[in-house]
Design an enzyme around this catalytic site. Structure first.
Site, PDB file in Angstrom:
ATOM      1  N   HIS A  37       6.881  -1.009   3.228  1.00  0.00           N
ATOM      2  CA  HIS A  37       5.688  -0.687   2.430  1.00  0.00           C
ATOM      3  C   HIS A  37       4.492  -1.516   2.886  1.00  0.00           C
ATOM      4  O   HIS A  37       3.368  -1.024   2.948  1.00  0.00           O
ATOM      5  CB  HIS A  37       5.925  -1.018   0.950  1.00  0.00           C
ATOM      6  CG  HIS A  37       6.997  -0.213   0.297  1.00  0.00           C
ATOM      7  ND1 HIS A  37       8.192  -0.757  -0.131  1.00  0.00           N
ATOM      8  CD2 HIS A  37       7.055   1.101  -0.019  1.00  0.00           C
ATOM      9  CE1 HIS A  37       8.925   0.177  -0.690  1.00  0.00           C
ATOM     10  NE2 HIS A  37       8.280   1.315  -0.636  1.00  0.00           N
ATOM     11  N   LYS A 150      10.568   6.919   7.407  1.00  0.00           N
ATOM     12  CA  LYS A 150      11.949   6.936   6.912  1.00  0.00           C
ATOM     13  C   LYS A 150      12.177   8.180   6.055  1.00  0.00           C
ATOM     14  O   LYS A 150      13.237   8.781   6.099  1.00  0.00           O
ATOM     15  CB  LYS A 150      12.291   5.679   6.122  1.00  0.00           C
ATOM     16  CG  LYS A 150      13.808   5.596   5.902  1.00  0.00           C
ATOM     17  CD  LYS A 150      14.250   4.271   5.454  1.00  0.00           C
ATOM     18  CE  LYS A 150      14.061   4.103   3.987  1.00  0.00           C
ATOM     19  NZ  LYS A 150      14.881   5.051   3.193  1.00  0.00           N
ATOM     20  N   GLN A 154       9.921  14.231   3.675  1.00  0.00           N
ATOM     21  CA  GLN A 154       8.868  14.114   2.661  1.00  0.00           C
ATOM     22  C   GLN A 154       7.491  14.275   3.323  1.00  0.00           C
ATOM     23  O   GLN A 154       6.606  14.945   2.781  1.00  0.00           O
ATOM     24  CB  GLN A 154       9.001  12.741   1.986  1.00  0.00           C
ATOM     25  CG  GLN A 154       7.847  12.344   1.114  1.00  0.00           C
ATOM     26  CD  GLN A 154       8.153  11.100   0.296  1.00  0.00           C
ATOM     27  OE1 GLN A 154       8.853  11.165  -0.709  1.00  0.00           O
ATOM     28  NE2 GLN A 154       7.632   9.954   0.699  1.00  0.00           N
ATOM     29  N   SER A 187      14.085   0.225  -0.439  1.00  0.00           N
ATOM     30  CA  SER A 187      14.238  -0.449  -1.734  1.00  0.00           C
ATOM     31  C   SER A 187      15.689  -0.362  -2.187  1.00  0.00           C
ATOM     32  O   SER A 187      16.180  -1.221  -2.910  1.00  0.00           O
ATOM     33  CB  SER A 187      13.343   0.208  -2.786  1.00  0.00           C
ATOM     34  OG  SER A 187      12.012   0.200  -2.328  1.00  0.00           O
TER      35      SER A 187
HETATM   36  O1  PAF Z   1       8.400   7.725  -0.931  1.00  0.00           O
HETATM   37  C1  PAF Z   1       8.291   7.383  -2.125  1.00  0.00           C
HETATM   38  O2  PAF Z   1       8.460   6.197  -2.487  1.00  0.00           O
HETATM   39  C2  PAF Z   1       7.968   8.443  -3.174  1.00  0.00           C
HETATM   40  O3  PAF Z   1       8.627   9.634  -2.912  1.00  0.00           O
HETATM   41  C3  PAF Z   1       6.464   8.664  -3.359  1.00  0.00           C
HETATM   42  C4  PAF Z   1       5.815   9.230  -2.108  1.00  0.00           C
HETATM   43  C5  PAF Z   1       5.794   7.355  -3.743  1.00  0.00           C
HETATM   44  C6  PAF Z   1       6.226   9.666  -4.501  1.00  0.00           C
HETATM   45  O4  PAF Z   1       6.733   9.212  -5.710  1.00  0.00           O
END
Ligand code: PAF
Length: 282
Positions: A37, A150, A154, A187
């Site tokens: 992050h 990762k 998405q 996480s």
């Molecule tokens: O990748 C993530 O942590 C989540 O899917 C996101 C993009 C913050 C949406 O809740």
């Protein structure tokens, strides 16, 4: 660093920044922040005038039997890390503020590619992700948004709806950050015992073994998949959810690697489901 708790507060903050002519970079997260992050934060810091991070464990992207309640929440520690990374504001709403009574609009990306990999294993997951990311982009008036490789599928989903709905934001995908051992930062690594963490190294090992074979000239997808699966099977604690190779970013079936392709795996180690991937380019 400003802490914004409500939709109202983030809207006001973002409008003020836009009025001042600032370029806004958004990094959506669910907290429990790690080096992956923080790399996203640094990329956003380089590319935008104002960096807004969100820390929100989004209930609508979790299935009924998933880890929503158990998902790690450590907002104070997260804030210290965000502040050190030079983030200007963090948005940390309550679910009730994001989804108040009467909320009934969702963003549903319907392409076949959303039903593969994690989409196949977690029905409704990407609908929840697309909905919250749309809302976060709008609230933050984001010019650019940053996501980790990762969760590569998405990123494919987000790029798709951003294009389809003509949302004026630039989507940036940042490479996976790994521990020295090769384990992709996540996480969910927090759930792993020491023995499980050792066992989890099989994920990156399997992908790297296949990557090496690819670099040595093997481009047959079945052969590469076999290498991945056989390597994972060497680890008794590992249970494969999926191990696939698709074109990237289209996520189409291929029998031979001819352009860009993704090797993507999801593996359970004990109760923890981990994902990893490597993108290959011929
Ligand atoms: O990748 C993530 O942590 C989540 O899917 C996101 C993009 C913050 C949406 O809740």
């Amino acid at each position: 660093m400003k802490i914004l708790y409500t939709q109202h507060e983030i809207k006001e903050y973002a409008v003020e920044q836009k009025k001042a002519g600032k370029l806004i970079g958004l990094v959506p997260t669910m907290g429990a922040l790690h080096e992956g992050h923080l790399t996203l934060m640094r990329k956003a810091r380089e590319a935008a005038d104002i960096v807004i991070a969100s820390v929100f464990v989004n209930p609508v992207q979790f299935g009924p039997n998933e880890d929503f309640d158990a998902y790690p929440r450590q907002f104070e520690e997260d804030c210290a890390k965000l502040e050190a990374a030079g983030v200007d504001a963090v948005f940390h709403p309550e679910p009730k503020d994001m989804y108040p009574d009467g909320f009934c609009t969702y963003v549903n990306v319907e392409g076949d590619f959303t039903k593969k990999l994690c989409g196949g294993q977690r029905p409704g997951h990407f609908r929840g992700v697309a909905t919250v990311v749309t809302k976060l982009i709008n609230l933050a008036r984001a010019d650019k948004a940053f996501f980790g490789q990762k969760d590569a599928q998405q990123v494919c989903v987000i790029r798709r709806f951003v294009e389809d709905l003509a949302i004026p934001v630039e989507i940036n995908m940042v490479p996976i950050v790994r521990e020295d051992s090769g384990l992709a930062r996540s996480s969910r690594n927090m759930y792993l015992s020491a023995t499980e963490k050792e066992a989890a190294l099989v994920l990156s090992r399997s992908l790297r073994t296949a990557e090496k074979a690819f670099n040595d000239g093997i481009s047959d997808v079945s052969e590469l998949k076999r290498i991945i699966v056989n390597t994972i099977k060497e680890e008794p604690m590992a249970v494969i959810d999926y191990a696939e190779i698709y074109s990237f970013p289209g996520l189409e079936e291929i029998s031979k690697i001819e352009g860009e392709a993704i090797m993507a795996i999801a593996v359970k180690i004990g109760k923890t489901r981990l994902i990893d991937n490597i993108i290959l380019n011929l």
